[in-house]
Structures are given as C-alpha cells and as structure tokens.
Design a protein around this motif. Structure first.
Motif, short mmCIF file in Angstrom:
data_model
loop_
_atom_site.label_atom_id
_atom_site.label_comp_id
_atom_site.label_asym_id
_atom_site.label_seq_id
_atom_site.Cartn_x
_atom_site.Cartn_y
_atom_site.Cartn_z
N GLU A 1 -33.03 -59.28 -8.42
CA GLU A 1 -32.79 -57.94 -8.98
C GLU A 1 -31.75 -57.17 -8.16
N PHE A 2 -31.77 -57.38 -6.86
CA PHE A 2 -30.82 -56.73 -5.95
C PHE A 2 -29.39 -57.14 -6.31
N GLN A 3 -29.22 -58.46 -6.53
CA GLN A 3 -27.92 -59.01 -6.89
C GLN A 3 -27.45 -58.45 -8.25
N ASN B 1 -24.05 -55.03 -11.70
CA ASN B 1 -23.96 -54.02 -12.76
C ASN B 1 -23.23 -52.77 -12.28
N LYS B 2 -23.43 -52.42 -11.03
CA LYS B 2 -22.73 -51.25 -10.46
C LYS B 2 -21.23 -51.52 -10.37
N THR C 1 -29.32 -48.48 -10.86
CA THR C 1 -30.51 -49.27 -11.17
C THR C 1 -31.69 -48.68 -10.39
N MET C 2 -32.77 -48.44 -11.12
CA MET C 2 -33.98 -47.90 -10.50
C MET C 2 -35.07 -48.96 -10.57
N PHE C 3 -35.87 -49.08 -9.50
CA PHE C 3 -36.96 -50.06 -9.51
C PHE C 3 -38.30 -49.35 -9.59
N VAL C 4 -39.13 -49.82 -10.50
CA VAL C 4 -40.48 -49.27 -10.65
C VAL C 4 -41.45 -50.36 -10.23
N ILE C 5 -42.31 -50.01 -9.29
CA ILE C 5 -43.26 -51.00 -8.76
C ILE C 5 -44.36 -51.26 -9.80
#
Ligand code: ADP
Length: 169
Positions: free
Chosen positions: A98-100, A105-106, A114-118
């Motif tokens: 996801e980091f990659q 995308n940026k 990009t936002m991450f939801v746990i």
C-alpha cells in the motif's frame, strides 16, 4: 465538495470492505466505492457482477456511489475530482504494498492523497481470497459477507470438485 475513493477488486465484497466504506462515508461528502479492473488478476466474478454486489451492499449509505474502472486510479480520481484514496489496513503485511501504491499514485497525480483506515478488529483476518477458499470447500462464509447479498454470492462461488473430506492419496 470532498470526494474520496475506496478502490479494490471486491472479488467479492466482504464485511471488511463494507466497514471501511461506511467509516469513510462519515469523513467525506461523497465516497466512490470503485471496482478496479486489474488485467493481471483472474477474478472469480466479472467486473459487472462485482460492481452489482458492491452496489447492493452500499445501497443504504446515501453518500456512497459505486463505479467500476479499467485504467489508472490516478486518472480516474482526476476525472471525478476526488482528493483522497482510502485504503484499509489489516496488518503490517498490507503496508509495504500500500505504501508503494500511495507513492506511485502521488507521483501520477500530485493532488491525490492516500489515507489509511485501520481495520475493525472483527475483520482483521478477513479477505476476499479467504472467503473464496472457505466456500470452495463448502465452509460457512455467511459471517463474512454483507447480509443482503450473502446468499447470491454463496450460490455463485465455485466449489471444489473433490468430494468433501476425500483423501487424495
Ligand atoms: P482483498 O485484499 O480482500 O482481496 P481488495 O483487493 O478488494 O481486497 O482490497 C481493497 C481494499 O480493501 C484494500 O485497501 C484492502 O486493504 C481493504 N480491505 C480488504 N479487506 C479488509 C478488511 N478485512 N479490513 C480492512 N480493510 C480491508
């Protein structure tokens, strides 16, 4: 208007996905749950089937729209004026990929965050591939799928041809 996208394969949509979409809908004016067509994956359900299941699962959330797209997510985001991609994180194993993706995308669309939801702890272990595997051997997957589409998904998930419990030796 703040528009966010929750993208995925949704093959099929699970309660884990739906939980991320519902929580995102509380944070943004509009959330687009987006079925992405990935030519490198061999999905069990066609894109129209996955989109239809997702549409039915999200029908009760007023500010969620459902769409499908064959192409770059960064381009789709630009075309609909979305500012954010939301991804669910289950474990550290999700993170590296996801980091990659977030960095790419940026790079492709500088306006896109990009936002991450746990994940909800109830759904930590849940993935579409796990659902497909359990169903393949006749296991009960009703707890993992949105109620309104559960029966239809189960009826259309492929079953293994080997008789249940049969020894292969
Ligand atoms: P899967 O990994 O289940 O095949 P997708 O490729 O459709 O799912 O994933 C779309 C997004 O949904 C990804 O950001 C993924 O991390 C997230 N997601 C999938 N299952 C869960 C879950 N149980 N909890 C939180 N996020 C999830």
């Amino acid at each position: 208007m703040r528009i966010a996208i929750c993208p995925g394969s949704f093959d099929p949509v699970t309660k884990g996905h739906l939980n991320i979409i519902e929580r995102s809908a509380k944070l943004f004016d509009v959330v687009i749950a987006l079925v992405l067509v990935n030519p490198n994956k061999q999905p069990v359900f066609t894109a129209p089937e996955r989109t239809e299941f997702l549409r039915r699962a999200c029908a009760d959330i007023p500010n969620v729209k459902v769409d499908s797209y064959h192409g770059l997510l960064a381009d789709y985001a630009r075309s609909v004026g979305a500012c954010t991609i939301i991804k669910g994180l289950r474990a550290v194993t999700d993170f590296e990929y996801e980091f990659q993706q977030a960095l790419i995308n940026k790079k492709l669309n500088g306006e896109l965050e990009t936002m991450f939801v746990i994940t909800d702890s109830n759904y930590m272990y849940l993935s579409s591939s796990m659902v497909r595997q359990v169903a393949q051997f006749g296991g009960d997957v009703t707890d993992f799928l949105p109620e309104c589409i559960c029966k239809d998904i189960v009826a259309r998930l492929p079953r293994s041809k080997t008789t249940e419990g049969e020894s292969v030796q």
